[in-house]
Design a protein around this motif. Structure first.
Motif, PDB file in Angstrom:
ATOM      1  N   ALA A 233       0.840  -1.190   0.000  1.00 44.35           N
ATOM      2  CA  ALA A 233       0.000   0.000   0.000  1.00 44.35           C
ATOM      3  C   ALA A 233       0.874   1.238   0.000  1.00 44.35           C
ATOM      4  CB  ALA A 233      -0.911   0.005   1.233  1.00 44.35           C
ATOM      5  N   THR A 234       0.537   2.197  -0.848  1.00 47.87           N
ATOM      6  CA  THR A 234       1.352   3.399  -1.043  1.00 47.87           C
ATOM      7  C   THR A 234       0.665   4.622  -0.452  1.00 47.87           C
ATOM      8  OG1 THR A 234       2.169   2.463  -3.132  1.00 47.87           O
ATOM      9  CG2 THR A 234       2.544   4.821  -2.763  1.00 47.87           C
ATOM     10  N   ASP A 283       6.963 -10.762  -5.187  1.00 45.02           N
ATOM     11  CA  ASP A 283       6.701 -11.615  -4.031  1.00 45.02           C
ATOM     12  C   ASP A 283       7.825 -11.552  -2.996  1.00 45.02           C
ATOM     13  OD1 ASP A 283       4.682 -13.141  -2.901  1.00 45.02           O
ATOM     14  OD2 ASP A 283       5.752 -15.009  -3.275  1.00 45.02           O
ATOM     15  N   ALA A 284       8.625 -10.486  -3.044  1.00 44.92           N
ATOM     16  CA  ALA A 284       9.707 -10.335  -2.069  1.00 44.92           C
ATOM     17  C   ALA A 284       9.399  -9.221  -1.079  1.00 44.92           C
ATOM     18  CB  ALA A 284      11.024 -10.033  -2.794  1.00 44.92           C
ATOM     19  N   VAL A 285       8.103  -8.918  -0.917  1.00 46.34           N
ATOM     20  CA  VAL A 285       7.742  -7.760  -0.098  1.00 46.34           C
ATOM     21  C   VAL A 285       8.107  -7.959   1.364  1.00 46.34           C
ATOM     22  CG1 VAL A 285       5.887  -7.048  -1.634  1.00 46.34           C
ATOM     23  CG2 VAL A 285       5.391  -8.621   0.224  1.00 46.34           C
ATOM     24  N   GLY A 286       8.259  -9.196   1.801  1.00 43.86           N
ATOM     25  CA  GLY A 286       8.568  -9.431   3.204  1.00 43.86           C
ATOM     26  C   GLY A 286      10.039  -9.446   3.533  1.00 43.86           C
ATOM     27  N   SER A 289      11.696  -4.233   5.871  1.00 39.87           N
ATOM     28  CA  SER A 289      10.624  -3.698   6.707  1.00 39.87           C
ATOM     29  C   SER A 289       9.664  -2.844   5.891  1.00 39.87           C
ATOM     30  CB  SER A 289      11.215  -2.877   7.853  1.00 39.87           C
ATOM     31  OG  SER A 289      11.974  -1.799   7.351  1.00 39.87           O
ATOM     32  N   ARG A 290      10.170  -2.120   4.928  1.00 40.10           N
ATOM     33  CA  ARG A 290       9.324  -1.307   4.052  1.00 40.10           C
ATOM     34  C   ARG A 290       9.589  -1.684   2.601  1.00 40.10           C
ATOM     35  NH1 ARG A 290       8.549   3.944   6.548  1.00 40.10           N
ATOM     36  NH2 ARG A 290       7.690   3.496   8.619  1.00 40.10           N
ATOM     37  N   PRO A 291       8.545  -2.000   1.849  1.00 41.24           N
ATOM     38  CA  PRO A 291       8.746  -2.290   0.428  1.00 41.24           C
ATOM     39  C   PRO A 291       9.075  -1.024  -0.350  1.00 41.24           C
ATOM     40  CG  PRO A 291       6.413  -2.287   0.953  1.00 41.24           C
ATOM     41  CD  PRO A 291       7.143  -2.123   2.263  1.00 41.24           C
ATOM     42  N   TRP A 322       7.094   9.513  -0.622  1.00 41.26           N
ATOM     43  CA  TRP A 322       6.091   8.457  -0.511  1.00 41.26           C
ATOM     44  C   TRP A 322       6.608   7.336   0.371  1.00 41.26           C
ATOM     45  CZ3 TRP A 322       7.836   3.864  -2.826  1.00 41.26           C
ATOM     46  CH2 TRP A 322       8.857   4.006  -3.783  1.00 41.26           C
ATOM     47  N   LEU A 323       5.642   6.618   0.971  1.00 35.27           N
ATOM     48  CA  LEU A 323       5.946   5.494   1.843  1.00 35.27           C
ATOM     49  C   LEU A 323       5.080   4.315   1.429  1.00 35.27           C
ATOM     50  CD1 LEU A 323       5.412   8.287   3.723  1.00 35.27           C
ATOM     51  CD2 LEU A 323       6.425   6.819   5.450  1.00 35.27           C
ATOM     52  N   GLN A 324       5.570   3.128   1.731  1.00 32.13           N
ATOM     53  CA  GLN A 324       4.794   1.918   1.462  1.00 32.13           C
ATOM     54  C   GLN A 324       4.864   0.976   2.660  1.00 32.13           C
ATOM     55  OE1 GLN A 324       6.599   0.639  -2.259  1.00 32.13           O
ATOM     56  NE2 GLN A 324       5.009   1.664  -3.464  1.00 32.13           N
TER      57      GLN A 324
END
Length: 408
Positions: A233-234, A283-286, A289-291, A322-324
């Protein structure tokens, strides 16, 4: 026999859920409390949150019920009290303003808010001119057909509120071990009795996973997984442009879930164009800590900005930064809170459904009661039980996405 445990309750994760849980455990005199955090409090999804807190169960999100509404009311009151001691969390009671840009949008989204049986006292309909006035001229009256105002919603800094909770945990005698990720769980006779870290094992009577998108990494070796859909989420922040800090949080469902609120004289905003399921990315979002997916910001700029400029014509909407984060959705859009089936000593608190900041204080209280007393007399916890999902019902994250109810 001497006590060989290092702590009574070990909480994994120092986001808003984990810090709230630790806070409420200490309020209940649950003994020694240790929180493990891979980095620092609010370094992940909680710190990326936009920090608007509302009564979403009262007409906006119809998958939430009156039980969730109790959590929402508790959260609003909790943050107000927290702000008395921590004014830097910037708690403002500005309300939540639901807008429609078309007549179909009004019928589908805004009229149900006005007519909802759980609508808070003071809920009222606004004309386009009144919308312009209550937003301090930020929203153009000519761009909307009207709105509905929930007067009691608040705005906070989600990151600062989470860090204030962490400070509260420390003041109350709890311990938060930063830069100490849990690398595994310690088992004994089929029960979880602690966690492994690079700094050594920590033995505990009970372990609660409150680590969001990273929960399944610890559950998988035990043969368990939560039916979670990880979503990037952005949130965009625009430069200062004279936006009044009294402006309500604005929700425009018919612009693909647009939300915007004041942020230090500017605006912070986003919508579904800045979101993506993990399986549509790499699929490497984890892994962090922040994508960091700039393509989602580019998509926001391309798809949302033209319509947003019509809604907000007189203020700077450039993307300054921006943050995600990685909120986690569940198949029924309800939270997960309770004991992990067939694994004594292990609990899980998660499935924030992008509403973790709003519901975090209440979920922390509920989970503390479940851990200490096994049951709760405060509200019905059964809708949040982890075992409500059959183990093999949702084998992939895409299956979770396909099962999720749409908003109306």
């Amino acid at each position: 026999m001497p006590d060989t445990t290092d702590t009574d309750v070990l909480v994994v994760g120092a986001g808003v859920l984990g810090t709230s849980l630790a806070h409420h455990l200490l309020l209940r005199d649950a003994g020694r409390i240790v929180v493990l955090e891979a980095r620092t409090p609010a370094a992940a999804t909680s710190g990326a949150g936009a920090g608007f807190v509302g009564l979403w169960a009262a007409g906006y999100a119809d998958f939430f019920t009156d039980t969730d509404l109790q959590l929402e009311r508790y959260g609003i009151d909790f943050y107000r009290r927290l702000a008395e001691r921590n004014p830097d969390i910037e708690c403002r009671t500005n309300g939540n303003l639901y807008l429609a840009t078309t007549e179909p949008g009004w019928s589908k989204w805004v009229a149900p808010v006005l007519g909802h049986p759980l609508a808070p006292t003071g809920t009222r309909e606004l004309t386009p001119r009144q919308v312009g006035a209550i937003t301090g001229g930020v929203v153009s009256p000519g761009a909307v057909v009207g709105g509905a105002l929930h007067p009691g919603g608040i705005q906070i800094s989600a990151g600062r509120a989470t860090r204030a909770l962490a400070d509260s945990v420390r003041r109350m005698g709890g311990e938060i071990r930063e830069n100490t990720p849990a690398t595994g769980l310690i088992m004994s006779d089929g029960a979880v009795v602690g966690a492994l870290t690079d700094a050594g094992p920590i033995r505990a009577r009970r372990v609660v996973l409150a680590c969001g998108a990273w929960s399944d990494q610890l559950l998988r070796p035990l043969g368990h997984r939560l039916p979670l859909l990880r979503v990037v989420a952005t949130r965009v922040v625009s430069p200062p442009s004279g936006v009044p800090d009294t402006m309500p949080t604005v929700m425009v469902p018919d612009l693909y879930g647009l939300w915007l609120r004041a942020h230090r004289s500017g605006l912070t905003w986003g919508n579904g164009d800045g979101y993506s399921p993990a399986y549509e990315l790499d699929d490497a979002v984890g892994s962090e800590s922040r994508p960091h997916y700039p393509e989602l910001v580019d998509r926001l700029r391309e798809r949302l900005l033209p319509g947003l400029r019509e809604l907000v014509p007189a203020h700077d909407l450039r993307i300054d930064r921006w943050l995600q984060g990685i909120p986690c959705m569940t198949p029924d859009r309800r939270f997960i809170a309770g004991a992990v089936p067939d694994v004594p000593g292990l609990y899980v608190l998660g499935g924030d459904n992008e509403a973790g900041v709003t519901h975090g204080p209440g979920l922390g209280r509920l989970m503390a009661e479940l851990v200490v007393d096994v049951d709760t007399t405060w509200l019905d916890a059964s809708p949040y039980r982890p075992d409500r999902f059959a183990p093999d019902r949702f084998p992939t994250e895409r299956d979770v996405a396909d099962a999720m109810p749409a908003r109306r």
